[in-house]
Design an enzyme around this catalytic site. Structure first.
Site, PDB file in Angstrom:
ATOM      1  N   GLY A  47       0.145  -0.713  -0.095  1.00  0.00           N
ATOM      2  CA  GLY A  47      -0.448   0.133  -0.234  1.00  0.00           C
ATOM      3  C   GLY A  47       0.845   1.464   0.143  1.00  0.00           C
ATOM      4  O   GLY A  47       2.166   1.285  -0.140  1.00  0.00           O
ATOM      5  N   GLN A  52       2.978   9.876   1.222  1.00  0.00           N
ATOM      6  CA  GLN A  52       4.215   9.726   1.326  1.00  0.00           C
ATOM      7  C   GLN A  52       5.724  10.365   0.006  1.00  0.00           C
ATOM      8  O   GLN A  52       6.414   9.475   0.138  1.00  0.00           O
ATOM      9  CB  GLN A  52       3.844   7.941   1.592  1.00  0.00           C
ATOM     10  CG  GLN A  52       3.046   7.174   2.773  1.00  0.00           C
ATOM     11  CD  GLN A  52       3.400   6.253   2.593  1.00  0.00           C
ATOM     12  OE1 GLN A  52       2.803   5.673   2.276  1.00  0.00           O
ATOM     13  NE2 GLN A  52       4.408   5.259   3.797  1.00  0.00           N
ATOM     14  N   CYS A 100       6.521  -0.033   7.606  1.00  0.00           N
ATOM     15  CA  CYS A 100       5.650   1.580   6.705  1.00  0.00           C
ATOM     16  C   CYS A 100       7.208   1.866   5.811  1.00  0.00           C
ATOM     17  O   CYS A 100       8.448   1.839   6.497  1.00  0.00           O
ATOM     18  CB  CYS A 100       5.698   2.518   7.619  1.00  0.00           C
ATOM     19  SG  CYS A 100       5.252   3.360   7.762  1.00  0.00           S
ATOM     20  N   LEU A 101       6.914   2.248   4.679  1.00  0.00           N
ATOM     21  CA  LEU A 101       7.596   2.041   4.351  1.00  0.00           C
ATOM     22  C   LEU A 101       8.494   3.932   4.637  1.00  0.00           C
ATOM     23  O   LEU A 101       9.727   4.239   4.246  1.00  0.00           O
ATOM     24  CB  LEU A 101       7.083   2.979   2.898  1.00  0.00           C
ATOM     25  CG  LEU A 101       6.443   1.695   2.060  1.00  0.00           C
ATOM     26  CD1 LEU A 101       5.578   2.001   0.341  1.00  0.00           C
ATOM     27  CD2 LEU A 101       7.503   0.543   1.324  1.00  0.00           C
ATOM     28  N   HIS A 142      -3.988   1.748   7.731  1.00  0.00           N
ATOM     29  CA  HIS A 142      -2.766   2.055   8.033  1.00  0.00           C
ATOM     30  C   HIS A 142      -2.759   3.426   7.259  1.00  0.00           C
ATOM     31  O   HIS A 142      -1.866   4.222   7.491  1.00  0.00           O
ATOM     32  CB  HIS A 142      -1.936   0.562   6.869  1.00  0.00           C
ATOM     33  CG  HIS A 142      -0.583   1.296   8.053  1.00  0.00           C
ATOM     34  ND1 HIS A 142       0.270   0.173   8.399  1.00  0.00           N
ATOM     35  CD2 HIS A 142       0.493   2.060   6.720  1.00  0.00           C
ATOM     36  CE1 HIS A 142       1.992   1.491   7.741  1.00  0.00           C
ATOM     37  NE2 HIS A 142       1.815   1.655   7.221  1.00  0.00           N
ATOM     38  N   GLU A 143      -3.148   2.833   5.459  1.00  0.00           N
ATOM     39  CA  GLU A 143      -3.695   3.756   3.928  1.00  0.00           C
ATOM     40  C   GLU A 143      -3.961   5.272   5.328  1.00  0.00           C
ATOM     41  O   GLU A 143      -3.578   6.294   4.521  1.00  0.00           O
ATOM     42  CB  GLU A 143      -3.463   3.472   3.416  1.00  0.00           C
ATOM     43  CG  GLU A 143      -2.367   2.926   2.661  1.00  0.00           C
ATOM     44  CD  GLU A 143      -1.064   2.477   2.897  1.00  0.00           C
ATOM     45  OE1 GLU A 143      -0.542   1.421   2.993  1.00  0.00           O
ATOM     46  OE2 GLU A 143      -0.761   3.429   2.910  1.00  0.00           O
ATOM     47  N   HIS A 146      -2.732   7.146   7.325  1.00  0.00           N
ATOM     48  CA  HIS A 146      -1.622   8.253   6.493  1.00  0.00           C
ATOM     49  C   HIS A 146      -1.936   9.462   6.294  1.00  0.00           C
ATOM     50  O   HIS A 146      -1.771  10.899   5.987  1.00  0.00           O
ATOM     51  CB  HIS A 146      -1.195   7.581   5.671  1.00  0.00           C
ATOM     52  CG  HIS A 146       0.553   6.780   5.756  1.00  0.00           C
ATOM     53  ND1 HIS A 146       1.819   6.943   6.243  1.00  0.00           N
ATOM     54  CD2 HIS A 146       0.892   5.672   5.839  1.00  0.00           C
ATOM     55  CE1 HIS A 146       2.183   6.022   6.939  1.00  0.00           C
ATOM     56  NE2 HIS A 146       2.171   4.621   5.984  1.00  0.00           N
TER      57      HIS A 146
HETATM   58  O1  LIG Z   1       3.606   2.470   4.682  1.00  0.00           O
HETATM   59  C1  LIG Z   1       3.048   1.815   3.556  1.00  0.00           C
HETATM   60  O2  LIG Z   1       2.141   2.580   4.198  1.00  0.00           O
HETATM   61  C2  LIG Z   1       2.781   0.584   2.932  1.00  0.00           C
HETATM   62  C3  LIG Z   1       2.793  -0.739   3.904  1.00  0.00           C
HETATM   63  C4  LIG Z   1       1.759  -1.253   4.251  1.00  0.00           C
HETATM   64  C5  LIG Z   1       1.561  -1.643   4.945  1.00  0.00           C
HETATM   65  C6  LIG Z   1       2.298  -2.932   5.535  1.00  0.00           C
HETATM   66  C7  LIG Z   1       1.490  -3.938   6.463  1.00  0.00           C
HETATM   67  C8  LIG Z   1       0.400  -3.917   7.260  1.00  0.00           C
HETATM   68  C9  LIG Z   1       0.029  -2.399   7.229  1.00  0.00           C
HETATM   69  C10 LIG Z   1       0.464  -1.858   5.758  1.00  0.00           C
HETATM   70  C11 LIG Z   1       4.074  -1.870   3.342  1.00  0.00           C
HETATM   71  O3  LIG Z   1       3.388  -2.302   2.628  1.00  0.00           O
HETATM   72  S1  LIG Z   1       5.172  -1.784   4.175  1.00  0.00           S
HETATM   73  C12 LIG Z   1       6.006  -3.380   3.903  1.00  0.00           C
HETATM   74  C13 LIG Z   1       5.012  -4.740   3.354  1.00  0.00           C
HETATM   75  O4  LIG Z   1       5.035  -5.038   2.318  1.00  0.00           O
HETATM   76  C14 LIG Z   1       5.074  -5.351   4.361  1.00  0.00           C
HETATM   77  C15 LIG Z   1       5.121  -5.505   5.454  1.00  0.00           C
HETATM   78  C16 LIG Z   1       5.272  -5.836   6.561  1.00  0.00           C
HETATM   79  C17 LIG Z   1       4.035  -7.060   6.481  1.00  0.00           C
HETATM   80  C18 LIG Z   1       3.298  -7.129   5.535  1.00  0.00           C
HETATM   81  C19 LIG Z   1       3.674  -6.649   4.077  1.00  0.00           C
HETATM   82 ZN   LIG Z   2       3.045   3.580   6.008  1.00  0.00          ZN
END
Ligand SMILES: O=C(O)C[C@@H](Cc1ccccc1)C(=O)SCC(=O)c1ccccc1
Ligand SMILES: [Zn+2]
Length: 157
Positions: A47, A52, A100-101, A142-143, A146
Site C-alpha cells: 500500500g 508518503q 511502513c515505507l 494503515h493508509e 497516513h
Molecule cells: O507504508 C505503507 O503505507 C506501506 C506498508 C503498508 C502496510 C504493510 C503491512 C501492514 C499494513 C500496511 C507496507 O507495505 S510495509 C512493507 C510490506 O510489504 C509488509 C510489511 C509487513 C507485513 C506485510 C507486508
Molecule cells: Zn505506512
C-alpha cells in the site's frame, strides 16, 4: 512511470492531515496514481498514501499480496481510493504485524478492526462502497492513518 522519493519519519508532511482531492479526473491526479503504484511496487509495499510521496492529498493505493507474514493474504489488483472514508469499523479487532515505507527497519504488532466498509471514488471518479476484512482491512486502516498524519509507530506502546 518513475518511482518517487518516499518521505521518511520526521518529515512534517507525514504528520499533517491531507486535503480532499477536488478533481479526481485531473491529469495530475491520474499521473500521481500511476507514479504512486510504481513507487509502491519498487519499494515492495502492499500500500502507499499520497503524503508518503510528498503530496498532501487524500489518495491511497491498496495492493495486498501473499507475503511471509500474511501467507494467506489475497492477491489483489492495486486499487486506487480517492477521498476514502471508513463508514463502518467492526468492534472486533485483531493484532497483526505492520511495517511502513516511511519507517524502514521497524516492524510492530498493531491492533486494527477486523472488518470495515470504505466509501471512495475510484480512478474513473465513480463512487464505490466496499467491505474488507483481514489483511486488506489492515492495509486500508494503515493508509487512512497516513491521510490523518498518523504513523503505525504512534499506535504502539
Ligand atoms: O507504508 C505503507 O503505507 C506501506 C506498508 C503498508 C502496510 C504493510 C503491512 C501492514 C499494513 C500496511 C507496507 O507495505 S510495509 C512493507 C510490506 O510489504 C509488509 C510489511 C509487513 C507485513 C506485510 C507486508
Ligand atoms: Zn505506512
Amino acid at each position: 512511470a518513475p518511482s518517487l522519493p518516499i518521505a521518511q519519519q520526521g518529515e512534517a508532511i507525514l504528520a499533517q492531515s491531507a486535503a480532499v482531492v477536488t478533481d479526481p479526473l485531473h491529469p495530475d491526479i491520474q499521473a500521481l496514481i500511476r507514479n504512486m503504484q510504481a513507487t509502491m511496487l519498487a519499494a515492495n509495499g502492499v500500500g502507499i498514501a499520497a503524503p508518503q510521496v510528498f503530496r498532501s492529498l487524500r489518495l491511497i493505493i491498496v495492493a495486498s499480496r501473499p507475503n511471509p507474514r500474511y501467507p494467506d493474504a489475497p492477491l489483489m489488483e492495486a486499487v486506487a481510493m480517492i477521498n476514502p472514508e471508513i463508514i463502518w469499523l467492526s468492534i472486533e479487532t485483531c493484532l497483526g504485524e505492520e511495517g511502513c515505507l516511511s519507517v524502514p527497519g521497524r516492524r510492530a504488532q498493531v491492533a486494527r478492526a477486523e472488518r470495515l466498509t470504505v466509501r471512495y471514488l475510484n480512478q474513473q471518479g465513480e463512487r464505490v462502497e466496499a467491505a474488507y476484512s483481514g489483511f486488506v482491512a489492515r492495509i486500508i486502516q494503515h493508509e487512512m492513518d497516513h491521510l490523518n498524519g498518523i504513523l503505525f509507530v504512534d499506535r504502539v506502546g
